[in-house]
Design a protein around this motif. Structure first.
Motif, PDB file in Angstrom:
ATOM      1  N   ASP A 138       0.664  -1.189   0.001  1.00 44.67           N
ATOM      2  CA  ASP A 138       0.022  -0.008  -0.027  1.00 44.67           C
ATOM      3  C   ASP A 138       0.930   1.320  -0.069  1.00 44.67           C
ATOM      4  O   ASP A 138       0.260   2.573  -0.025  1.00 44.67           O
ATOM      5  CB  ASP A 138      -1.035  -0.102   1.125  1.00 44.67           C
ATOM      6  N   LYS A 139       2.260   1.055  -0.031  1.00 46.21           N
ATOM      7  CA  LYS A 139       3.073   2.454  -0.143  1.00 46.21           C
ATOM      8  C   LYS A 139       3.237   2.822  -1.483  1.00 46.21           C
ATOM      9  O   LYS A 139       3.754   3.738  -1.794  1.00 46.21           O
ATOM     10  CB  LYS A 139       4.534   2.056   0.714  1.00 46.21           C
ATOM     11  N   LEU A 140       2.583   2.006  -2.564  1.00 41.16           N
ATOM     12  CA  LEU A 140       3.010   2.228  -3.949  1.00 41.16           C
ATOM     13  C   LEU A 140       1.769   3.286  -4.316  1.00 41.16           C
ATOM     14  O   LEU A 140       0.733   2.921  -4.572  1.00 41.16           O
ATOM     15  CB  LEU A 140       2.822   0.946  -4.788  1.00 41.16           C
ATOM     16  N   LEU A 141       2.244   4.438  -4.742  1.00 38.43           N
ATOM     17  CA  LEU A 141       1.063   5.361  -5.321  1.00 38.43           C
ATOM     18  C   LEU A 141       1.310   5.675  -6.958  1.00 38.43           C
ATOM     19  O   LEU A 141       2.315   5.971  -7.147  1.00 38.43           O
ATOM     20  CB  LEU A 141       1.359   6.549  -4.368  1.00 38.43           C
ATOM     21  N   PRO A 142       0.415   5.088  -7.688  1.00 33.92           N
ATOM     22  CA  PRO A 142       0.497   5.466  -9.060  1.00 33.92           C
ATOM     23  C   PRO A 142       0.845   6.929  -9.448  1.00 33.92           C
ATOM     24  O   PRO A 142       0.484   7.777  -8.907  1.00 33.92           O
ATOM     25  CB  PRO A 142      -0.744   4.798  -9.645  1.00 33.92           C
ATOM     26  N   ILE A 143       1.701   6.922 -10.580  1.00 32.29           N
ATOM     27  CA  ILE A 143       2.226   8.067 -10.895  1.00 32.29           C
ATOM     28  C   ILE A 143       1.499   8.580 -12.363  1.00 32.29           C
ATOM     29  O   ILE A 143       1.504   7.540 -13.267  1.00 32.29           O
ATOM     30  CB  ILE A 143       3.725   8.349 -11.234  1.00 32.29           C
ATOM     31  N   GLN A 144       1.068   9.676 -12.756  1.00 37.49           N
ATOM     32  CA  GLN A 144       0.503  10.046 -13.949  1.00 37.49           C
ATOM     33  C   GLN A 144       1.623  10.252 -14.922  1.00 37.49           C
ATOM     34  O   GLN A 144       2.527  11.345 -14.359  1.00 37.49           O
ATOM     35  CB  GLN A 144      -0.545  11.109 -13.686  1.00 37.49           C
ATOM     36  N   SER A 145       1.958   9.797 -15.916  1.00 38.03           N
ATOM     37  CA  SER A 145       2.928  10.217 -16.743  1.00 38.03           C
ATOM     38  C   SER A 145       2.958  11.460 -17.441  1.00 38.03           C
ATOM     39  O   SER A 145       1.725  11.588 -18.144  1.00 38.03           O
ATOM     40  CB  SER A 145       3.551   8.883 -17.451  1.00 38.03           C
ATOM     41  N   LYS A 146       3.788  12.043 -18.153  1.00 36.94           N
ATOM     42  CA  LYS A 146       3.922  13.081 -18.889  1.00 36.94           C
ATOM     43  C   LYS A 146       3.882  12.678 -20.302  1.00 36.94           C
ATOM     44  O   LYS A 146       4.441  11.484 -20.598  1.00 36.94           O
ATOM     45  CB  LYS A 146       5.298  14.300 -18.832  1.00 36.94           C
ATOM     46  N   GLN A 147       3.748  13.497 -21.294  1.00 40.73           N
ATOM     47  CA  GLN A 147       3.473  12.887 -22.766  1.00 40.73           C
ATOM     48  C   GLN A 147       4.947  12.566 -23.064  1.00 40.73           C
ATOM     49  O   GLN A 147       5.165  11.493 -23.990  1.00 40.73           O
ATOM     50  CB  GLN A 147       2.898  14.016 -23.576  1.00 40.73           C
ATOM     51  N   THR A 148       6.029  13.346 -22.744  1.00 37.92           N
ATOM     52  CA  THR A 148       7.295  12.901 -23.217  1.00 37.92           C
ATOM     53  C   THR A 148       7.663  11.660 -22.594  1.00 37.92           C
ATOM     54  O   THR A 148       8.972  11.193 -22.796  1.00 37.92           O
ATOM     55  CB  THR A 148       8.186  14.136 -23.240  1.00 37.92           C
ATOM     56  N   ASP A 149       7.315  11.349 -21.355  1.00 40.25           N
ATOM     57  CA  ASP A 149       7.994  10.217 -20.612  1.00 40.25           C
ATOM     58  C   ASP A 149       7.964   8.952 -21.381  1.00 40.25           C
ATOM     59  O   ASP A 149       7.134   8.693 -22.378  1.00 40.25           O
ATOM     60  CB  ASP A 149       7.039  10.029 -19.330  1.00 40.25           C
ATOM     61  N   GLY A 150       8.668   7.893 -20.803  1.00 41.38           N
ATOM     62  CA  GLY A 150       8.799   6.855 -21.387  1.00 41.38           C
ATOM     63  C   GLY A 150       7.512   5.959 -21.318  1.00 41.38           C
ATOM     64  O   GLY A 150       6.556   6.284 -20.610  1.00 41.38           O
ATOM     65  N   PRO A 151       7.538   4.700 -21.673  1.00 40.46           N
ATOM     66  CA  PRO A 151       6.413   3.869 -21.618  1.00 40.46           C
ATOM     67  C   PRO A 151       6.326   3.152 -20.090  1.00 40.46           C
ATOM     68  O   PRO A 151       5.629   2.125 -20.102  1.00 40.46           O
ATOM     69  CB  PRO A 151       6.752   2.789 -22.713  1.00 40.46           C
ATOM     70  N   ALA A 152       6.917   3.665 -19.358  1.00 37.94           N
ATOM     71  CA  ALA A 152       7.113   3.071 -17.917  1.00 37.94           C
ATOM     72  C   ALA A 152       5.793   3.018 -17.171  1.00 37.94           C
ATOM     73  O   ALA A 152       4.959   4.083 -17.424  1.00 37.94           O
ATOM     74  CB  ALA A 152       8.119   3.513 -16.941  1.00 37.94           C
ATOM     75  N   LYS A 153       5.247   2.130 -16.630  1.00 33.81           N
ATOM     76  CA  LYS A 153       4.101   1.971 -15.763  1.00 33.81           C
ATOM     77  C   LYS A 153       4.981   2.252 -14.354  1.00 33.81           C
ATOM     78  O   LYS A 153       6.029   1.753 -13.784  1.00 33.81           O
ATOM     79  CB  LYS A 153       3.624   0.871 -15.449  1.00 33.81           C
ATOM     80  N   ALA A 154       4.617   3.517 -13.521  1.00 34.51           N
ATOM     81  CA  ALA A 154       5.301   3.774 -12.398  1.00 34.51           C
ATOM     82  C   ALA A 154       4.571   4.279 -11.239  1.00 34.51           C
ATOM     83  O   ALA A 154       3.598   4.612 -11.234  1.00 34.51           O
ATOM     84  CB  ALA A 154       6.282   5.077 -12.889  1.00 34.51           C
ATOM     85  N   PHE A 155       5.343   4.038 -10.167  1.00 32.86           N
ATOM     86  CA  PHE A 155       4.539   4.369  -8.867  1.00 32.86           C
ATOM     87  C   PHE A 155       5.556   4.874  -8.005  1.00 32.86           C
ATOM     88  O   PHE A 155       6.876   4.862  -8.008  1.00 32.86           O
ATOM     89  CB  PHE A 155       4.234   2.917  -8.023  1.00 32.86           C
ATOM     90  N   LYS A 156       4.997   5.951  -7.071  1.00 30.04           N
ATOM     91  CA  LYS A 156       6.141   6.448  -6.180  1.00 30.04           C
ATOM     92  C   LYS A 156       6.127   5.723  -4.863  1.00 30.04           C
ATOM     93  O   LYS A 156       4.992   5.108  -4.668  1.00 30.04           O
ATOM     94  CB  LYS A 156       5.400   7.997  -5.706  1.00 30.04           C
ATOM     95  N   ILE A 157       7.084   5.167  -4.156  1.00 31.64           N
ATOM     96  CA  ILE A 157       7.007   4.675  -2.900  1.00 31.64           C
ATOM     97  C   ILE A 157       6.848   5.609  -1.751  1.00 31.64           C
ATOM     98  O   ILE A 157       7.984   6.457  -1.619  1.00 31.64           O
ATOM     99  CB  ILE A 157       8.301   3.776  -2.730  1.00 31.64           C
ATOM    100  N   GLU A 158       5.707   5.576  -1.135  1.00 28.95           N
ATOM    101  CA  GLU A 158       5.421   6.505  -0.056  1.00 28.95           C
ATOM    102  C   GLU A 158       6.385   6.561   0.990  1.00 28.95           C
ATOM    103  O   GLU A 158       6.911   5.649   1.195  1.00 28.95           O
ATOM    104  CB  GLU A 158       3.918   6.129   0.429  1.00 28.95           C
ATOM    105  N   GLY A 159       6.749   7.788   1.341  1.00 33.43           N
ATOM    106  CA  GLY A 159       7.466   8.116   2.407  1.00 33.43           C
ATOM    107  C   GLY A 159       9.357   8.069   1.848  1.00 33.43           C
ATOM    108  O   GLY A 159      10.095   8.118   2.602  1.00 33.43           O
TER     109      GLY A 159
END
Ligand code: SAM
Length: 331
Positions: free
Chosen positions: A221-242
């Motif tokens: 539950d510490k993984l918070l999904p990140i909305q990517s920018k248009q020029t970002d790569g194709p990664a699926k990304a999460f911030k690790i809380e804290g």
């Protein structure tokens, strides 16, 4: 004529520029064991030629140019190029992809010449294993390079780890800890079947699903999904809380993300590559050296883009598949 839109209505805003096809590492998923680079200096784009081509792309709406290779820091006087690119109007982002081997001596100069963020490849934290994967790479140098980049304020730094079953998949957790401890981002990459080396590496395929379930087991539950920018790569990304760290996956095989593809590639020899998975290319070097005008060059680029395929076919056999090695295309 100030935008590049391909036949599938995707806007191209990102150019990956390979500045050399030489590399001081020989990662076994990137180039065949006996692959040698024989490219002559005269075949490679000069910095003036690269800057000219990049300027044309910038005039066509490209905002992000990544310097890659081979190993881009092997190119002598690379700092002159970063300075030249920094002066091109319209470019807002000039990141670097490197194996960090030469970063200990170059980090501060790079930072002073416009490189404000970097991706660093590191597939293992075990020196023996690292040497095997890179065919003689030096983990200690790479970690010193990472620390040099951190200390001069290159930020964000993203670590790229190609995850291979039975080779380094047991390091997903330790690499995550390493990234968290240094405040870095981390992307786990699935091996792509590019060139013979990449095709062999697919036997070692470790899927995004498996990677993410391991990460979830540790950080749930510490993984918070990140909305990517248009020029970002194709990664699926999460911030690790804290933490300062974001974590993600680049899963070209499990997850065909071509519908949002925004990029093309320029090789060190000046070939414009439209898709990693297919062999179509156009020589911008030859056009430039023939004295073609800027407006004709731009038209050549726009015409080339009409050949950009809808998607790669990594999962099936087709005639038009690229036989280039990843080391020649810049990743
Ligand atoms: N030398 C630089 C470096 O090490 O980052 C830049 C060039 S390298 C070709 C760029 C990226 O491509 C690296 O992150 C590398 O791990 C990745 N790469 C190379 N071959 C690959 C493959 N078959 N599948 C997935 N990623 C690959």
């Amino acid at each position: 004529m100030n935008q590049i839109i391909d036949p599938f209505n995707r806007r191209i805003t990102y150019l990956r520029v390979s500045v050399t096809d030489h590399c001081n590492y020989r990662c076994h998923y990137c180039r065949d064991e006996d692959h040698q680079t024989h490219t002559k200096k005269s075949q490679v784009l000069t910095f003036e030629e690269i800057a000219k081509i990049v300027r044309l792309f910038a005039e066509l709406g490209v905002t992000k140019v990544r310097l890659t290779g081979g190993e881009p820091l092997l190119r002598k006087d690379i700092l002159d190029l970063t300075k030249m690119l920094g002066e091109i109007p319209g470019l807002t982002d000039i990141p670097l992809s490197t194996n960090a081997h030469l970063l200990p001596g170059l980090a501060s100069k790079l930072k002073n010449n416009g490189i404000n963020r970097a991706n660093i490849s590191i597939d293992s934290l075990d020196p023996v294993r690292f040497k095997e994967i890179t065919r003689d790479g030096d983990l200690d140098r790479v970690i010193k390079g990472i620390d040099a980049a951190i200390s001069v304020g290159i930020k964000p730094i993203k670590l790229n780890m190609v995850v291979m079953k039975g080779i380094n998949d047991d390091e997903i957790e330790s690499m995550t800890e390493f990234a968290i401890n240094r405040g870095l981002d981390l992307r786990f990459i699935e091996t792509m079947p590019i060139g013979l080396a990449g095709i062999e590496a697919v036997d070692r395929h470790y899927s995004e699903r498996d990677i993410l379930s391991r990460v979830r087991a540790s950080y749930g539950d510490k993984l918070l999904p990140i909305q990517s920018k248009q020029t970002d790569g194709p990664a699926k990304a999460f911030k690790i809380e804290g933490t300062q760290t974001s974590i993600g996956t680049i899963s070209a095989v499990s997850n065909n993300f071509c519908s949002s593809c925004n990029r093309v590639r320029l090789t060190a020899k000046g070939e414009l590559i439209l898709c990693l998975g297919q062999k179509d290319s156009v020589s911008l070097r030859d056009a430039l050296r023939s004295g073609m005008s800027d407006s004709k060059m731009k038209q050549l680029i726009l015409d080339a883009i009409t050949k950009k395929p809808e998607k790669h076919f990594f999962d099936s056999v087709i005639d038009n598949i690229s036989s280039r090695q990843m080391v020649e295309m810049g990743g």
